[in-house]
Scaffold this motif. Structure first.
Motif, PDB file in Angstrom:
ATOM      1  N   ILE A 198      36.114 -13.712  21.801  1.00  0.00           N
ATOM      2  CA  ILE A 198      36.253 -15.149  21.614  1.00  0.00           C
ATOM      3  C   ILE A 198      37.593 -15.560  22.203  1.00  0.00           C
ATOM      4  O   ILE A 198      38.632 -14.959  21.909  1.00  0.00           O
ATOM      5  CB  ILE A 198      36.185 -15.529  20.123  1.00  0.00           C
ATOM      6  CG1 ILE A 198      34.812 -15.164  19.544  1.00  0.00           C
ATOM      7  CG2 ILE A 198      36.443 -17.032  19.943  1.00  0.00           C
ATOM      8  CD1 ILE A 198      34.688 -15.398  18.057  1.00  0.00           C
TER       9      ILE A 198
ATOM     10  N   GLY B 274      40.288 -18.967  23.302  1.00  0.00           N
ATOM     11  CA  GLY B 274      40.639 -20.315  22.883  1.00  0.00           C
ATOM     12  C   GLY B 274      41.119 -20.433  21.457  1.00  0.00           C
ATOM     13  O   GLY B 274      41.205 -21.547  20.925  1.00  0.00           O
ATOM     14  N   LEU B 275      41.457 -19.310  20.807  1.00  0.00           N
ATOM     15  CA  LEU B 275      41.992 -19.368  19.446  1.00  0.00           C
ATOM     16  C   LEU B 275      43.457 -19.778  19.481  1.00  0.00           C
ATOM     17  O   LEU B 275      44.136 -19.610  20.480  1.00  0.00           O
ATOM     18  CB  LEU B 275      41.829 -18.014  18.761  1.00  0.00           C
ATOM     19  CG  LEU B 275      40.396 -17.488  18.592  1.00  0.00           C
ATOM     20  CD1 LEU B 275      40.409 -16.135  17.899  1.00  0.00           C
ATOM     21  CD2 LEU B 275      39.533 -18.476  17.819  1.00  0.00           C
TER      22      LEU B 275
ATOM     23  N   PRO C 218      37.765 -22.895  21.480  1.00  0.00           N
ATOM     24  CA  PRO C 218      37.167 -21.593  21.144  1.00  0.00           C
ATOM     25  C   PRO C 218      35.719 -21.491  21.643  1.00  0.00           C
ATOM     26  O   PRO C 218      34.938 -22.436  21.498  1.00  0.00           O
ATOM     27  CB  PRO C 218      37.220 -21.567  19.608  1.00  0.00           C
ATOM     28  CG  PRO C 218      38.335 -22.486  19.258  1.00  0.00           C
ATOM     29  CD  PRO C 218      38.270 -23.581  20.277  1.00  0.00           C
ATOM     30  N   ARG C 219      35.411 -20.365  22.265  1.00  0.00           N
ATOM     31  CA  ARG C 219      34.039 -20.092  22.690  1.00  0.00           C
ATOM     32  C   ARG C 219      33.843 -18.599  22.878  1.00  0.00           C
ATOM     33  O   ARG C 219      34.805 -17.851  23.073  1.00  0.00           O
ATOM     34  CB  ARG C 219      33.696 -20.825  23.986  1.00  0.00           C
ATOM     35  CG  ARG C 219      34.465 -20.356  25.220  1.00  0.00           C
ATOM     36  CD  ARG C 219      34.056 -21.155  26.464  1.00  0.00           C
ATOM     37  NE  ARG C 219      34.726 -20.685  27.669  1.00  0.00           N
ATOM     38  CZ  ARG C 219      34.246 -19.727  28.459  1.00  0.00           C
ATOM     39  NH1 ARG C 219      33.085 -19.136  28.181  1.00  0.00           N
ATOM     40  NH2 ARG C 219      34.918 -19.344  29.530  1.00  0.00           N
ATOM     41  N   GLU C 220      32.598 -18.182  22.832  1.00  0.00           N
ATOM     42  CA  GLU C 220      32.261 -16.775  23.049  1.00  0.00           C
ATOM     43  C   GLU C 220      32.213 -16.485  24.536  1.00  0.00           C
ATOM     44  O   GLU C 220      31.711 -17.268  25.328  1.00  0.00           O
ATOM     45  CB  GLU C 220      30.905 -16.451  22.422  1.00  0.00           C
ATOM     46  CG  GLU C 220      30.868 -16.478  20.922  1.00  0.00           C
ATOM     47  CD  GLU C 220      29.519 -16.034  20.392  1.00  0.00           C
ATOM     48  OE1 GLU C 220      29.116 -14.878  20.680  1.00  0.00           O
ATOM     49  OE2 GLU C 220      28.870 -16.831  19.706  1.00  0.00           O
TER      50      GLU C 220
END
Length: 556
Positions: A178, A180-181, A189-191
């Motif tokens: 993941i 974008g944290l 956030p994205r996978e």
């Protein structure tokens, strides 16, 4: 017995300028990387000079843990052809660091049939993989930047982005991550995940591009995903193609090195064959055909994978025509296909060799479906028996295929002179007229079915719900006229790695279909194909070291 690296170090390398001079390359055109490596400018390629030259494709039976030695045979055959008076260049792929540090080891041949300097080639070489990695990851950064920005945003739906970052290393921990944290300033956030560099679409694009303009055009066609309004997004929508191509300004140029016997070798690009097209670049192949009378090149894994893609994708795209095809087989691999466990592979067993010959027979049948003229190279190992060799030779005679025992690992070019004479005879006399397996204009399902039934021997094709949805997306995007580059295990003719020999009455299941619009093909995925391999329990990296005076050991 001396190691490959010890054998390589016993040879006095010639300056790369001397290798270039033999090929008729002016010194001012050479771009040296040290004493023994150089880049070759694309201006050298001359279509008129390519006419009448002989292109020899080297492939193999279905790979086994016992090994087939396709690269070793390719190098040894080029040495043999030079020894019998045929001006020959071997044109190969660059090794990936993942296998080098993992389980497979280096990919510069072996014994007395190697390309050198082998340590450089197996490690960073001229930096091509690093450039491809950076170009790939620039696009990934531009995508996430556009998702984050409010001004100039394309409205990309993060859930539809399939573009991943890459690195040239086996690292299973990076397959699914993941990004974008860290809050609003660190992205959305994205996978996502990482693939290995050799599996990047940029690698496939580099190896199919004909020039800088073609390179930029292909990069611009890379499919990224959809907007929140369901509109397709391509790399050109981010104005990414110029900067990405700039990063590849040197990587696009083929690399000149040499064999142990001082003959020319061009090494360029390295797409995997169980995921992408599995062959060196179009530019490298055309460079070889411009500079030499004969070019020996290889396609990754078995004929059902690399060679099929070489013929149906690379040759059709680039207008290439092989004059002969060499199928590499070993006694050990045929015994494995005949049911002998790996632990007993060195025990004499002519009956097991005969049982395993069904796999060789199927590959010969496949070669003839493309209307290319086959030759069998029996890669010799010290523990092969006369009875085992005779079993292969008799089968070849029954099939009407010329064969030769090649002792290139032990003897280099001297051990390939018989093979070279046969290959030369076939290339000069045989009326090879490439007949692709399918037309690009066919429906996607028909193209997949044709490969799976005619080349793999499948009885039927099954599509998962995801694959059916992917098919519809391909038709909606009007990408259905692209060729298909099927991702499949290399260990079997089927999509099940446990089915050895010549499996029959099996069903190929297409799990999903990826789009590689920039490379110019779509990728039906069968079985459990890893785009980011993991290291084995005891990786090869544990055996690699460097001394205080800079001497590397343990690469093999």
């Amino acid at each position: 017995m001396k190691s490959d690296i010890e054998i390589a170090r016993e040879v006095t390398l010639k300056p790369v300028s001397e290798i270039a001079e033999r090929l008729g390359i002016r010194k001012d055109l050479l771009e040296p990387y040290g004493h023994f490596k150089a880049k070759l400018p694309l201006s050298i390629i001359d279509k008129e000079r390519m006419k009448g030259k002989k292109l020899i494709l080297v492939s193999a039976i279905s790979p086994t843990p016992a090994g087939e030695g396709k690269t070793t045979i390719s190098i040894g055959l080029s040495e043999g052809l030079n020894r019998i008076g045929k001006q020959t260049t071997v044109v190969l792929r660059e090794p990936s660091l993942g296998p080098v540090f993992g389980i497979k080891g280096g990919a510069t041949g072996g014994g007395h049939a190697q390309v050198v300097p082998m340590e450089d080639i197996n490690l960073h070489f001229t930096g091509d993989f690093a450039a491809i990695e950076k170009a790939n990851n620039l696009l990934a950064a531009l995508i996430d930047n556009n998702i984050q920005n409010k001004n100039g945003s394309l409205g990309i739906d993060p859930r539809t982005v399939h573009w991943k970052r890459v690195m040239d290393m086996n690292d299973r921990a990076l397959r699914h991550i993941i990004v974008g944290l860290g809050g609003t300033t660190s992205g959305v956030p994205r996978e996502t995940g990482f693939d290995i560099t050799a599996a990047s679409e940029i690698m496939a694009i580099l190896c199919l591009a004909e020039n800088f303009e073609d390179l930029k055009e292909r990069i611009g066609r890379i499919f990224i995903g959809f907007t929140l309004n369901k509109k397709p997004v391509y790399a050109r929508d981010l104005n990414a193609q110029g900067a990405m191509a700039a990063l590849l300004k040197d990587a696009i140029k083929p690399n000149l090195v040499q064999t142990l016997e001082g003959n020319p070798a061009i090494i360029h690009g390295g797409p995997f064959a169980n995921i992408a097209q599995g062959t060196n670049s179009v530019l490298a192949t055309k460079m070889g055909l411009t500079l030499s009378d004969y070019v020996v090149t290889e396609a990754g894994f078995g004929f059902d994978l690399g060679a099929e893609k070489f013929l149906d994708i690379k040759c059709v795209s680039a207008g290439l025509q092989p004059d002969a095809a060499v199928l590499v087989a070993t006694v050990r691999a045929l015994k494995y296909h005949g049911g002998v466990p790996l632990s007993e592979i060195n025990h004499p067993d002519a009956a097991a060799v005969e049982r395993g010959l069904d796999n060789l027979e199927k590959h010969v049948e496949n070669m003839r479906k493309f209307n290319v003229c086959p030759v069998i190279a029996i890669n010799h190992f010290a523990d092969d028996t006369d009875a085992e060799i005779n079993a292969i030779q008799q089968k070849c005679k029954d099939l009407g295929v010329k064969a030769a025992v090649a002792k290139v690992h032990a003897l280099g070019g001297e051990g390939a002179e018989e093979l070279a004479a046969i290959v030369s005879e076939v290339a000069e006399a045989c009326q090879s007229d490439l007949k692709p397996l399918y037309e690009w204009e066919w429906p996607v399902e028909k193209k997949i079915e044709t490969i799976a039934t005619k080349i793999y021997g499948a009885a039927a094709i099954d599509y998962t719900a995801q694959a059916k949805a992917d098919l519809q997306k391909i038709y909606d995007l009007k990408l259905d006229k692209l060729p298909v580059c099927i991702a499949k295990t290399q260990k079997s003719l089927s999509d099940n790695p446990k089915l050895l020999g010549r499996p029959e009455n099996f069903v190929v299941t297409v799990r999903e279909i990826e789009i590689a619009a920039g490379a110019g093909f779509i990728v039906p995925i069968t079985g459990n194909i890893m785009r980011m391999p993991g290291l084995p329990e005891k990786p090869a990296a544990e055996n690699i070291d460097i001394s205080s005076d800079g001497i590397i050991s343990g690469l093999f």
